[in-house]
Design an enzyme around this catalytic site. Structure first.
Site, PDB file in Angstrom:
ATOM      1  CB  SER A  32      -2.014  -2.851   8.133  1.00  0.00           C
ATOM      2  OG  SER A  32      -2.622  -2.279   8.723  1.00  0.00           O
ATOM      3  CE1 TYR A  60      -1.577   0.466   3.842  1.00  0.00           C
ATOM      4  CE2 TYR A  60      -3.459  -0.267   4.624  1.00  0.00           C
ATOM      5  CZ  TYR A  60      -2.436   0.307   5.354  1.00  0.00           C
ATOM      6  OH  TYR A  60      -1.814   0.469   5.944  1.00  0.00           O
TER       7      TYR A  60
END
Length: 264
Positions: free
Chosen positions: A154, A168
């Site tokens: 990501s 995350y």
């Protein structure tokens, strides 16, 4: 390389592929694109209805099967391995580790449960599934045509964003480093390991940021190309890494983010 082989540089036709988290978002985009390109695709996710619906839809265009599995558990990895044995006769060419979870909360109230859940799905589960599928990947690996592992990281694992999603971003940064570590170990077995770090793509996970017009405009103002990613953008990156065109890459983290990671 002959002219004919140049024409096949990005081909994945006939290749066996597992896409985790394949029922929605980026996983569904990847599965759809690979089926359209002639690959034989097995998708996994936790919810049977979404999986079965997409598999039926894609089955009209090519070959797509599904298995219900939670990659955050040992049982989920075992279920995917059993499906690979049954669907592909125990030989796997490409593993796309896409399954992931996110969790946002203010720093003073961030729960321990979020760290446990995201570590299990985003990082531990990815590693566990990869090692569980090593034997099928070894069967699909050849010196001139390596088996491929493509991990979905990501933008949040490359730079700090405004979202308070601490586990995350931390686990996605871990995915990028795990990619490099696995690449060094598995190269000798003719298995390449690369990662893609997507920026902002329309999905359930990004709906909180893209659903509101003002928030969307603010977010896209930080993306040099000024737009979100499209299915073609992510499918093109996966096909590059999974095809002959990407056979000499391993340990790379490919930023597919419209320039957001490099923006000041």
């Amino acid at each position: 390389m002959t002219a004919g082989r140049f024409e096949d540089l990005f081909s994945v036709a006939g290749r066996s592929v597992v896409v985790t988290g394949g029922s929605s978002g980026i996983g569904a985009m990847v599965a759809t694109g690979l089926v359209a390109a002639g690959a034989r695709v097995l998708i996994s996710a936790r919810k049977v209805d979404a999986l079965a619906g997409l598999a039926e839809q894609l089955g009209g265009r090519g070959v797509c099967d599904y298995v219900v599995a939670d990659v955050g558990t040992p049982e989920g990895s075992a279920a995917i391995a059993a499906a690979v044995a049954a669907t592909f006769d125990g030989r796997l060419d490409i593993l796309v580790n896409n399954a992931g979870a996110t969790w946002g909360a203010p720093i003073d109230d961030f729960p321990d449960d979020a760290w446990v859940k995201l570590a299990n799905v985003n990082l531990i589960g990815m590693f566990r599934l990869t090692t569980t599928l090593l034997d099928p990947l070894r069967r699909g690996a050849e010196p001139g045509s390596p088996a491929r592992i493509v991990n979905i990281g990501s933008l949040a694992g490359l730079r700090v964003t405004d979202v308070e999603n601490y586990p995350y971003s931390a686990t996605k940064a871990g995915v990028h480093m795990l990619t490099r570590h696995l690449a060094g170990r598995l190269a000798r077995e003719h298995i390449t390991v690369n990662a893609i770090a997507p920026g902002y793509f329309p999905s359930r996970m990004s709906a909180f940021a893209l659903g509101d017009d003002s928030a969307r405009s603010e977010l896209l103002s930080r993306v040099p190309l000024g737009r979100t990613g499209t299915p073609a953008d992510i499918v093109g990156a996966v096909r590059f890494l999974a095809s002959r065109a990407g056979a000499y890459l391993t340990g790379s983290v490919l930023e597919v983010d419209g320039g957001a990671a490099s923006a000041t």
